[in-house]
Write a protein that holds these residues in place. Sequence first.
Motif, PDB file in Angstrom:
ATOM      1  N   PRO A  20       0.899  -1.259  -0.021  1.00 38.72           N
ATOM      2  CA  PRO A  20      -0.048  -0.112   0.071  1.00 38.72           C
ATOM      3  C   PRO A  20       0.951   1.398   0.002  1.00 38.72           C
ATOM      4  O   PRO A  20       0.612   2.135  -0.758  1.00 38.72           O
ATOM      5  CB  PRO A  20      -0.960  -0.237   1.153  1.00 38.72           C
ATOM      6  CG  PRO A  20      -0.766  -1.449   1.613  1.00 38.72           C
ATOM      7  CD  PRO A  20       0.487  -1.889   1.287  1.00 38.72           C
ATOM      8  N   GLU A  24       1.089   4.156  -2.934  1.00 37.01           N
ATOM      9  CA  GLU A  24       0.858   5.569  -2.719  1.00 37.01           C
ATOM     10  C   GLU A  24       1.779   6.504  -3.193  1.00 37.01           C
ATOM     11  O   GLU A  24       1.956   7.810  -3.619  1.00 37.01           O
ATOM     12  CB  GLU A  24       0.596   5.707  -1.199  1.00 37.01           C
ATOM     13  CG  GLU A  24      -0.737   5.308  -0.515  1.00 37.01           C
ATOM     14  CD  GLU A  24      -0.854   4.746   0.847  1.00 37.01           C
ATOM     15  OE1 GLU A  24       0.333   4.905   1.667  1.00 37.01           O
ATOM     16  OE2 GLU A  24      -1.781   4.363   1.442  1.00 37.01           O
ATOM     17  N   GLY A  56      -6.385  10.841  -4.465  1.00 38.86           N
ATOM     18  CA  GLY A  56      -6.409   9.523  -4.181  1.00 38.86           C
ATOM     19  C   GLY A  56      -5.479   8.811  -3.225  1.00 38.86           C
ATOM     20  O   GLY A  56      -5.744   8.126  -2.335  1.00 38.86           O
ATOM     21  N   ALA A  57      -4.179   9.434  -3.538  1.00 40.17           N
ATOM     22  CA  ALA A  57      -3.096   9.152  -2.479  1.00 40.17           C
ATOM     23  C   ALA A  57      -3.331   9.497  -1.016  1.00 40.17           C
ATOM     24  O   ALA A  57      -3.236   8.778  -0.284  1.00 40.17           O
ATOM     25  CB  ALA A  57      -1.629   9.414  -2.964  1.00 40.17           C
ATOM     26  N   SER A  60      -6.041   7.564   0.459  1.00 39.56           N
ATOM     27  CA  SER A  60      -5.623   6.103   0.959  1.00 39.56           C
ATOM     28  C   SER A  60      -4.494   6.238   1.916  1.00 39.56           C
ATOM     29  O   SER A  60      -4.461   5.065   2.809  1.00 39.56           O
ATOM     30  CB  SER A  60      -4.582   5.702  -0.374  1.00 39.56           C
ATOM     31  OG  SER A  60      -4.068   4.450  -0.251  1.00 39.56           O
ATOM     32  N   VAL A  63      -6.755   6.243   5.065  1.00 42.35           N
ATOM     33  CA  VAL A  63      -7.470   4.917   5.337  1.00 42.35           C
ATOM     34  C   VAL A  63      -6.366   4.203   6.101  1.00 42.35           C
ATOM     35  O   VAL A  63      -6.756   3.556   6.911  1.00 42.35           O
ATOM     36  CB  VAL A  63      -8.246   4.754   4.190  1.00 42.35           C
ATOM     37  CG1 VAL A  63      -8.691   3.150   4.335  1.00 42.35           C
ATOM     38  CG2 VAL A  63      -9.338   5.304   3.752  1.00 42.35           C
ATOM     39  N   ARG A  64      -5.351   3.946   5.390  1.00 45.06           N
ATOM     40  CA  ARG A  64      -4.267   3.077   5.924  1.00 45.06           C
ATOM     41  C   ARG A  64      -3.828   3.395   7.237  1.00 45.06           C
ATOM     42  O   ARG A  64      -3.638   2.397   8.146  1.00 45.06           O
ATOM     43  CB  ARG A  64      -3.105   3.014   5.031  1.00 45.06           C
ATOM     44  CG  ARG A  64      -1.874   2.058   5.568  1.00 45.06           C
ATOM     45  CD  ARG A  64      -0.839   2.047   4.491  1.00 45.06           C
ATOM     46  NE  ARG A  64      -0.484   3.583   4.232  1.00 45.06           N
ATOM     47  CZ  ARG A  64       0.429   4.347   4.852  1.00 45.06           C
ATOM     48  NH1 ARG A  64       0.929   3.950   6.017  1.00 45.06           N
ATOM     49  NH2 ARG A  64       0.796   5.512   4.194  1.00 45.06           N
TER      50      ARG A  64
END
Length: 98
Positions: A20, A24, A56-57, A60, A63-64
């Motif tokens: 992930p 990113e 988007g990154a 992400s 969320v991570r």
Amino acid sequence: MRFWSFWFNSFVLSSQYNPPRFVELLMLLLAIAMLAIASILPDIPYLILGLSLVVGASISILVREAIAPSPQRRITQLTASLLLIISLYGFADLMYAL
């Protein structure tokens, strides 16, 4: 040749160690490239693609960090939030200009 072999092996190892984070990083590097192209060429698609990759990154990353926090969680969340705010401001400014 050893130089390129070292970088390629590092590239493969980092993609296998933490996929992930690797995705990113790849998205952010592509966003930097697209925004650099957009600053040289006044084409809107490069700017939109770059800002979309940043959004988007950033999402992400947030969320991570919410699922599996890292030791430097606060700085990572702050940076991702700042990138998200700046890119959304860029979209708003772009819509206003059109």
